[in-house]
Motif scaffolding. Sequence first.
Motif, PDB file in Angstrom:
ATOM      1  N   SER A   1       1.488   9.462  -5.494  1.00 47.52           N
ATOM      2  CA  SER A   1       1.856  10.821  -5.093  1.00 47.52           C
ATOM      3  C   SER A   1       2.827  11.470  -6.078  1.00 47.52           C
ATOM      4  CB  SER A   1       2.446  10.825  -3.681  1.00 47.52           C
ATOM      5  OG  SER A   1       3.688  10.162  -3.658  1.00 47.52           O
ATOM      6  N   GLU A   2       3.373  10.698  -7.015  1.00 47.16           N
ATOM      7  CA  GLU A   2       4.237  11.268  -8.050  1.00 47.16           C
ATOM      8  C   GLU A   2       3.446  12.127  -9.036  1.00 47.16           C
ATOM      9  OE1 GLU A   2       6.336   8.013  -9.851  1.00 47.16           O
ATOM     10  OE2 GLU A   2       7.429   7.555  -8.017  1.00 47.16           O
ATOM     11  N   ALA A   3       2.136  11.942  -9.042  1.00 41.25           N
ATOM     12  CA  ALA A   3       1.292  12.765  -9.919  1.00 41.25           C
ATOM     13  C   ALA A   3       1.357  14.200  -9.409  1.00 41.25           C
ATOM     14  CB  ALA A   3      -0.146  12.258  -9.896  1.00 41.25           C
TER      15      ALA A   3
ATOM     16  N   VAL B   1      -5.091  14.904  -6.155  1.00 41.22           N
ATOM     17  CA  VAL B   1      -4.629  13.550  -5.837  1.00 41.22           C
ATOM     18  C   VAL B   1      -4.004  13.548  -4.440  1.00 41.22           C
ATOM     19  CG1 VAL B   1      -2.919  11.781  -6.420  1.00 41.22           C
ATOM     20  CG2 VAL B   1      -4.330  12.778  -8.226  1.00 41.22           C
ATOM     21  N   MET B   2      -3.174  14.537  -4.145  1.00 39.57           N
ATOM     22  CA  MET B   2      -2.537  14.611  -2.827  1.00 39.57           C
ATOM     23  C   MET B   2      -3.577  14.812  -1.721  1.00 39.57           C
ATOM     24  SD  MET B   2       0.518  13.811  -3.184  1.00 39.57           S
ATOM     25  CE  MET B   2       0.979  14.060  -1.480  1.00 39.57           C
ATOM     26  N   ARG B   3      -4.637  15.572  -1.992  1.00 40.95           N
ATOM     27  CA  ARG B   3      -5.688  15.771  -0.997  1.00 40.95           C
ATOM     28  C   ARG B   3      -6.358  14.440  -0.649  1.00 40.95           C
ATOM     29  NH1 ARG B   3     -10.782  15.676  -0.392  1.00 40.95           N
ATOM     30  NH2 ARG B   3     -11.261  15.292  -2.576  1.00 40.95           N
ATOM     31  N   VAL B   4      -6.646  13.639  -1.665  1.00 38.28           N
ATOM     32  CA  VAL B   4      -7.287  12.344  -1.441  1.00 38.28           C
ATOM     33  C   VAL B   4      -6.344  11.411  -0.667  1.00 38.28           C
ATOM     34  CG1 VAL B   4      -8.212  10.275  -2.576  1.00 38.28           C
ATOM     35  CG2 VAL B   4      -8.805  12.549  -3.449  1.00 38.28           C
ATOM     36  N   ILE B   5      -5.080  11.388  -1.043  1.00 39.03           N
ATOM     37  CA  ILE B   5      -4.098  10.550  -0.337  1.00 39.03           C
ATOM     38  C   ILE B   5      -4.028  10.945   1.132  1.00 39.03           C
ATOM     39  CG2 ILE B   5      -1.629  10.053  -0.116  1.00 39.03           C
ATOM     40  CD1 ILE B   5      -1.489  10.143  -3.207  1.00 39.03           C
ATOM     41  N   LYS B   6      -3.933  12.237   1.405  1.00 39.81           N
ATOM     42  CA  LYS B   6      -3.846  12.710   2.796  1.00 39.81           C
ATOM     43  C   LYS B   6      -5.120  12.404   3.574  1.00 39.81           C
ATOM     44  CE  LYS B   6      -0.403  16.230   1.932  1.00 39.81           C
ATOM     45  NZ  LYS B   6      -0.095  17.653   1.812  1.00 39.81           N
ATOM     46  N   LYS B   7      -6.276  12.524   2.909  1.00 38.99           N
ATOM     47  CA  LYS B   7      -7.558  12.228   3.558  1.00 38.99           C
ATOM     48  C   LYS B   7      -7.579  10.790   4.087  1.00 38.99           C
ATOM     49  CE  LYS B   7     -12.394  11.543   2.246  1.00 38.99           C
ATOM     50  NZ  LYS B   7     -13.351  11.657   1.130  1.00 38.99           N
ATOM     51  N   TYR B   8      -7.194   9.842   3.230  1.00 36.39           N
ATOM     52  CA  TYR B   8      -7.249   8.436   3.642  1.00 36.39           C
ATOM     53  C   TYR B   8      -6.076   8.047   4.535  1.00 36.39           C
ATOM     54  CZ  TYR B   8     -11.449   7.805   1.036  1.00 36.39           C
ATOM     55  OH  TYR B   8     -12.749   7.907   0.628  1.00 36.39           O
ATOM     56  N   SER B   9      -4.959   8.712   4.398  1.00 32.60           N
ATOM     57  CA  SER B   9      -3.846   8.482   5.314  1.00 32.60           C
ATOM     58  C   SER B   9      -4.237   8.881   6.729  1.00 32.60           C
ATOM     59  CB  SER B   9      -2.607   9.281   4.887  1.00 32.60           C
ATOM     60  OG  SER B   9      -2.138   8.843   3.638  1.00 32.60           O
TER      61      SER B   9
ATOM     62  N   ILE C   1       0.840  -1.200   0.000  1.00 30.97           N
ATOM     63  CA  ILE C   1       0.000   0.000   0.000  1.00 30.97           C
ATOM     64  C   ILE C   1       0.873   1.247   0.000  1.00 30.97           C
ATOM     65  CG2 ILE C   1      -1.615   1.364   1.411  1.00 30.97           C
ATOM     66  CD1 ILE C   1      -2.901  -1.374   2.201  1.00 30.97           C
ATOM     67  N   TYR C   2       1.916   1.222   0.829  1.00 32.25           N
ATOM     68  CA  TYR C   2       2.840   2.361   0.875  1.00 32.25           C
ATOM     69  C   TYR C   2       3.477   2.597  -0.502  1.00 32.25           C
ATOM     70  CZ  TYR C   2       6.970   5.122   1.864  1.00 32.25           C
ATOM     71  OH  TYR C   2       7.942   6.084   1.826  1.00 32.25           O
ATOM     72  N   GLU C   3       3.905   1.522  -1.163  1.00 29.98           N
ATOM     73  CA  GLU C   3       4.526   1.651  -2.487  1.00 29.98           C
ATOM     74  C   GLU C   3       3.550   2.246  -3.504  1.00 29.98           C
ATOM     75  OE1 GLU C   3       5.651  -2.418  -3.082  1.00 29.98           O
ATOM     76  OE2 GLU C   3       7.601  -2.162  -2.110  1.00 29.98           O
ATOM     77  N   ILE C   4       2.298   1.818  -3.431  1.00 31.40           N
ATOM     78  CA  ILE C   4       1.286   2.341  -4.346  1.00 31.40           C
ATOM     79  C   ILE C   4       1.040   3.820  -4.070  1.00 31.40           C
ATOM     80  CG2 ILE C   4      -1.177   2.237  -4.953  1.00 31.40           C
ATOM     81  CD1 ILE C   4      -0.912  -0.841  -4.517  1.00 31.40           C
TER      82      ILE C   4
END
Length: 156
Positions: free
Chosen positions: A134-136, A141-149, A126-129
Amino acid sequence: MHEVKDKLLEELEKGINGIAEQGIKDENIDILSKLIDMHKDIKNEEYWEKKGEAIEMRYRDYNEYGNRGYGRGNYGRRGRYRGEDIMEEMMERYDEYNEASDEMNRGNYGAESGMVKSVEGIMKNIYEIVCELSEADSPEVMRVIKKYSKKIEEME
């Protein structure tokens, strides 16, 4: 050797059933405990033998670099994305987790280490994905990643 194990299991089960029919008493509880432990140990050994064979079959097609196929870099066969290999590995680890969980539910408490190892691998995947996503160069995209993190961090 397999015939010997089958015969032992049969005899152990007869002993366990015999005690169960008599009823558990102070004088037979020690022998019952020993019979159950031996039965569980043989079943646990069979489980890990089968698991080893399945793992060997699953990975026999991988080359020395950990790739399927003929060494075309980290992408495996032509046209695959990096994340596809990670997802495939994560699904395999999830299957392993489910197998170990089933064993735990059957009373094989030695399977807990297999569950933990599988979860460790899944979380690494999951971390690798997430790193790849996050390279995008996208704030959304970063907002969604941070939300679920954050949701994961708040779990108990």
